[in-house]
Design a protein around this motif. Structure first.
Motif, PDB file in Angstrom:
ATOM      1  N   SER A  85       0.882   5.156  12.715  1.00 35.99           N
ATOM      2  CA  SER A  85       1.726   5.405  11.560  1.00 35.99           C
ATOM      3  C   SER A  85       1.368   4.451  10.321  1.00 35.99           C
ATOM      4  O   SER A  85       1.821   4.429   9.214  1.00 35.99           O
ATOM      5  CB  SER A  85       3.334   5.506  11.542  1.00 35.99           C
ATOM      6  OG  SER A  85       3.683   4.061  12.462  1.00 35.99           O
ATOM      7  N   VAL A  87      -0.843   2.402   7.670  1.00 37.79           N
ATOM      8  CA  VAL A  87      -1.898   2.640   6.735  1.00 37.79           C
ATOM      9  C   VAL A  87      -2.975   1.583   6.958  1.00 37.79           C
ATOM     10  O   VAL A  87      -4.218   1.804   7.087  1.00 37.79           O
ATOM     11  CB  VAL A  87      -1.464   2.795   5.345  1.00 37.79           C
ATOM     12  CG1 VAL A  87      -2.606   2.707   4.354  1.00 37.79           C
ATOM     13  CG2 VAL A  87      -0.570   3.827   5.123  1.00 37.79           C
ATOM     14  N   THR A 125       4.481  13.664   6.120  1.00 38.94           N
ATOM     15  CA  THR A 125       4.601  12.379   5.355  1.00 38.94           C
ATOM     16  C   THR A 125       4.459  12.817   3.884  1.00 38.94           C
ATOM     17  O   THR A 125       3.575  13.663   3.514  1.00 38.94           O
ATOM     18  CB  THR A 125       3.830  11.167   5.560  1.00 38.94           C
ATOM     19  OG1 THR A 125       3.808  10.205   4.776  1.00 38.94           O
ATOM     20  CG2 THR A 125       2.482  11.592   5.802  1.00 38.94           C
ATOM     21  N   CYS A 180       8.336  13.534   4.439  1.00 38.85           N
ATOM     22  CA  CYS A 180       9.467  12.530   4.074  1.00 38.85           C
ATOM     23  C   CYS A 180       8.691  11.319   3.415  1.00 38.85           C
ATOM     24  O   CYS A 180       7.666  10.861   3.624  1.00 38.85           O
ATOM     25  CB  CYS A 180      10.282  12.050   4.963  1.00 38.85           C
ATOM     26  SG  CYS A 180      11.695  11.025   4.574  1.00 38.85           S
ATOM     27  N   MET A 197       9.114  -8.579   5.575  1.00 37.00           N
ATOM     28  CA  MET A 197       9.710  -9.277   4.687  1.00 37.00           C
ATOM     29  C   MET A 197      10.762  -9.976   5.160  1.00 37.00           C
ATOM     30  O   MET A 197      11.144 -11.106   4.974  1.00 37.00           O
ATOM     31  CB  MET A 197       9.898  -8.675   3.160  1.00 37.00           C
ATOM     32  CG  MET A 197       8.743  -8.186   2.680  1.00 37.00           C
ATOM     33  SD  MET A 197       7.211  -9.440   2.376  1.00 37.00           S
ATOM     34  CE  MET A 197       5.802  -8.620   2.152  1.00 37.00           C
ATOM     35  N   TYR A 210       1.056  -7.118  -1.761  1.00 32.08           N
ATOM     36  CA  TYR A 210      -0.455  -6.801  -2.032  1.00 32.08           C
ATOM     37  C   TYR A 210      -0.278  -6.607  -3.716  1.00 32.08           C
ATOM     38  O   TYR A 210       0.354  -5.960  -4.366  1.00 32.08           O
ATOM     39  CB  TYR A 210      -0.578  -5.303  -1.551  1.00 32.08           C
ATOM     40  CG  TYR A 210      -0.601  -5.400   0.069  1.00 32.08           C
ATOM     41  CD1 TYR A 210      -0.534  -6.478   0.712  1.00 32.08           C
ATOM     42  CD2 TYR A 210      -0.377  -4.185   0.609  1.00 32.08           C
ATOM     43  CE1 TYR A 210      -0.687  -6.453   2.224  1.00 32.08           C
ATOM     44  CE2 TYR A 210      -0.599  -4.167   2.173  1.00 32.08           C
ATOM     45  CZ  TYR A 210      -0.547  -5.429   2.848  1.00 32.08           C
ATOM     46  OH  TYR A 210      -0.476  -5.325   4.178  1.00 32.08           O
ATOM     47  N   TRP A 219      12.437   5.128  -1.206  1.00 33.28           N
ATOM     48  CA  TRP A 219      13.007   4.539   0.143  1.00 33.28           C
ATOM     49  C   TRP A 219      14.278   5.683   0.535  1.00 33.28           C
ATOM     50  O   TRP A 219      15.141   5.786  -0.234  1.00 33.28           O
ATOM     51  CB  TRP A 219      13.420   3.407   0.106  1.00 33.28           C
ATOM     52  CG  TRP A 219      12.304   2.420  -0.236  1.00 33.28           C
ATOM     53  CD1 TRP A 219      11.967   1.754  -1.248  1.00 33.28           C
ATOM     54  CD2 TRP A 219      11.428   1.703   0.872  1.00 33.28           C
ATOM     55  NE1 TRP A 219      10.799   0.889  -1.089  1.00 33.28           N
ATOM     56  CE2 TRP A 219      10.461   0.973   0.360  1.00 33.28           C
ATOM     57  CE3 TRP A 219      11.326   2.015   2.158  1.00 33.28           C
ATOM     58  CZ2 TRP A 219       9.212   0.398   0.961  1.00 33.28           C
ATOM     59  CZ3 TRP A 219      10.263   1.517   2.789  1.00 33.28           C
ATOM     60  CH2 TRP A 219       9.409   0.489   2.132  1.00 33.28           C
ATOM     61  N   ASN A 252       7.283  -2.475  -5.148  1.00 28.52           N
ATOM     62  CA  ASN A 252       7.810  -3.428  -4.019  1.00 28.52           C
ATOM     63  C   ASN A 252       8.227  -4.686  -4.232  1.00 28.52           C
ATOM     64  O   ASN A 252       8.929  -5.381  -3.346  1.00 28.52           O
ATOM     65  CB  ASN A 252       5.893  -3.530  -3.323  1.00 28.52           C
ATOM     66  CG  ASN A 252       5.434  -2.342  -2.830  1.00 28.52           C
ATOM     67  OD1 ASN A 252       6.152  -1.609  -2.293  1.00 28.52           O
ATOM     68  ND2 ASN A 252       4.160  -2.176  -2.741  1.00 28.52           N
ATOM     69  N   ARG A 276      -4.270  -3.833  -0.958  1.00 30.21           N
ATOM     70  CA  ARG A 276      -4.889  -2.864   0.058  1.00 30.21           C
ATOM     71  C   ARG A 276      -5.773  -1.820  -0.610  1.00 30.21           C
ATOM     72  O   ARG A 276      -5.904  -1.354  -1.573  1.00 30.21           O
ATOM     73  CB  ARG A 276      -3.508  -1.946   0.643  1.00 30.21           C
ATOM     74  CG  ARG A 276      -3.989  -0.810   1.567  1.00 30.21           C
ATOM     75  CD  ARG A 276      -2.542  -0.049   1.788  1.00 30.21           C
ATOM     76  NE  ARG A 276      -1.653  -0.345   2.705  1.00 30.21           N
ATOM     77  CZ  ARG A 276      -0.499  -0.080   3.031  1.00 30.21           C
ATOM     78  NH1 ARG A 276      -0.274   1.004   2.503  1.00 30.21           N
ATOM     79  NH2 ARG A 276       0.330  -0.771   3.704  1.00 30.21           N
ATOM     80  N   HIS A 279      -5.110   1.720  -2.352  1.00 33.43           N
ATOM     81  CA  HIS A 279      -3.673   1.483  -2.371  1.00 33.43           C
ATOM     82  C   HIS A 279      -3.107   2.649  -3.246  1.00 33.43           C
ATOM     83  O   HIS A 279      -3.272   2.501  -4.610  1.00 33.43           O
ATOM     84  CB  HIS A 279      -3.100   0.232  -2.902  1.00 33.43           C
ATOM     85  CG  HIS A 279      -1.856  -0.268  -2.307  1.00 33.43           C
ATOM     86  ND1 HIS A 279      -1.355  -1.358  -2.852  1.00 33.43           N
ATOM     87  CD2 HIS A 279      -0.665   0.355  -2.144  1.00 33.43           C
ATOM     88  CE1 HIS A 279      -0.119  -1.444  -2.513  1.00 33.43           C
ATOM     89  NE2 HIS A 279       0.372  -0.387  -1.990  1.00 33.43           N
ATOM     90  N   TYR A 283       4.862   6.975  -4.834  1.00 29.30           N
ATOM     91  CA  TYR A 283       5.382   8.107  -4.068  1.00 29.30           C
ATOM     92  C   TYR A 283       6.726   8.358  -4.818  1.00 29.30           C
ATOM     93  O   TYR A 283       7.582   7.748  -5.041  1.00 29.30           O
ATOM     94  CB  TYR A 283       5.639   8.214  -2.613  1.00 29.30           C
ATOM     95  CG  TYR A 283       4.449   7.403  -2.043  1.00 29.30           C
ATOM     96  CD1 TYR A 283       3.079   7.802  -2.225  1.00 29.30           C
ATOM     97  CD2 TYR A 283       4.454   6.762  -0.830  1.00 29.30           C
ATOM     98  CE1 TYR A 283       1.973   7.467  -1.693  1.00 29.30           C
ATOM     99  CE2 TYR A 283       3.417   6.031   0.017  1.00 29.30           C
ATOM    100  CZ  TYR A 283       2.034   6.490  -0.596  1.00 29.30           C
ATOM    101  OH  TYR A 283       0.876   6.285   0.026  1.00 29.30           O
TER     102      TYR A 283
END
Ligand code: NAD
Ligand code: DAU
Length: 339
Positions: A85, A87, A125, A180, A197, A210, A219, A252, A276, A279, A283
């Motif tokens: 799961s 990335v 996802t 989701c 974090m 990142y 979220w 983020n 990343r 990246h 979403y």
């Protein structure tokens, strides 16, 4: 009913096991999990005490193991959480993602065809839709948004979705899919943004953000995800895809600063590191379909959910310290040393 929950020793799968045991004490829950680095039997310690629960260690891509379990349990419903799961790991080593996420799904679906089931549910996802631009806050993912993946992880999840839909169309297998947005809450493995974090801030370690930290995620508190899947497997229409999300978008950087504030730690801990590759920017889920058809709405707002989550990590330090003491330390060194 007997429900096989694959990947039930991981983050969302374990929360789902507990949700089902509590809300449907009449059902038998059988967890099939290979116990990869992300699976933790300690998470299921309480469930093990319940006589309606059984744990089986096994790989969803192992046909003999899956068939044997179907013969023993004669399940009514399969809920497939089992997956690679993360990335970042898929960028380092895609192969295991293709094996587990695609071939594993196919093995499960073949067993469903062979033995017959009431419902096969694929936990997918929002990453299968790719990303949205930051300057178009009016855009959201609907179930009709084209598949447009970015990472080996999301490509493997999209491939699995297409196989699930193909088995419905071709073999009339009773399937459903949920897509989701980002989850957070108890038992979240500390390689993912929020638990990483929290655990690093508690140790006064640097927090690797990142790029510029501008990327946006939508979220959802994990229990809200569980309640949505529960509704879809029992009342959702066969052959349908349902998006799950609750309009809780944050950058983020906002998430990291919230965690620092809650823990009373300084923002100087933030360290901007190399982005990343590939990246996804933003979403954002449009949950109109699941709300309209099944009446589902999320119960937890981000500001409350993040407080609950931080409290859980403070109260359950043994759970994540045990993980950090294991292989995970060498993973952190490897993934972040050149960033
Ligand atoms: P996770 O990595 O925490 O847990 C995955 C679980 O699957 C682990 O217990 C692992 O041992 C098990 N597993 C891995 N390979 C297996 C195999 N071959 N056979 C059997 N078990 C295997 O993952 P998660 O974050 O709980 O995600 C669960 C599912 O939900 C995944 O399918 C993921 O794609 C999807 N999803 C996750 C999120 C999120 O924010 N975490 C959001 C949307 C969808
Ligand atoms: O949207 C659903 C997806 O959410 C799931 O399908 C995935 O399984 C799940 O891992 C999650 O994917 P993300 O890539 O969004 O989650 P992650 O926690 O890895 O990263 C969240 C954001 O934070 C992302 O923009 C990258 C960033 N990030 C992440 C880590 C680990 C950082 O800035 N620093 C980090 O150290």
């Amino acid at each position: 009913m007997t429900i096989i929950v694959t990947g039930g020793a991981g983050f969302i799968g374990s929360n789902f096991v507990y949700y089902e045991l509590e809300n449907h004490p009449e059902d038998r829950i059988v967890c099939l999990d290979a116990l990869t680095y992300a699976g933790n039997l300690a998470t299921l310690e309480e469930a093990m005490k319940n006589e309606n629960f059984r744990f089986v260690k096994g790989d969803i891509a192992d046909r003999d193991c899956v068939n044997k379990l179907f013969e023993e349990e004669k399940p009514d419903i399969i809920v497939n959480f089992a997956a690679e799961s993360h990335v970042d790991r898929s960028i380092e080593n895609p192969e295991i993602f293709l094996r587990t996420n695609i071939l594993g799904t196919q093995v499960l679906m073949d067993a469903c065809r062979k033995y017959g089931i009431k419902r096969y549910h694929q936990v997918s996802t929002d990453e299968v839709y790719g990303d949205l631009p930051l300057d178009r806050p009016d855009l959201f993912f609907t179930e009709d948004t084209p598949i447009h993946t970015s990472s080996p992880y999301s490509a493997s999840k999209a491939a699995a979705d297409l196989i699930v839909l193909a088995y419905h169309r071709t073999y009339k297998l009773p399937v459903s899919i949920t897509r989701c947005s980002n989850n957070y809450g108890p038992y979240h493995f500390p390689e993912k943004l929020i638990p990483l974090m929290i655990s690093r801030a508690l140790a006064d370690q640097s927090l690797p953000v990142y790029g510029k930290g501008e990327n946006v995620r939508d979220w959802l508190y994990v229990e809200d995800h569980c309640s949505a899947i529960d509704l879809v497997i029992r009342q959702g229409r066969e052959g349908e895809v349902y998006n799950i999300g609750g309009h809780n978008e944050r950058t983020n950087l906002e998430v990291v600063k919230t965690i620092l504030r809650e823990l009373d730690k300084p923002e100087e801990l933030i360290s901007y590191v190399t982005d990343r590759p590939g990246h996804d920017m933003r979403y954002a889920i449009d949950p109109t379909k699941i709300h309209g058809e099944l009446g589902w709405l999320p119960q937890t707002k981000f500001d409350d959910g993040i407080k609950k989550t931080i409290k859980w990590y403070l109260d359950n330090e043994d759970w994540w310290q045990n993980i950090l003491a294991g292989d995970y330390q060498s993973y952190y060194e490897k993934m972040y040393k050149d960033r």
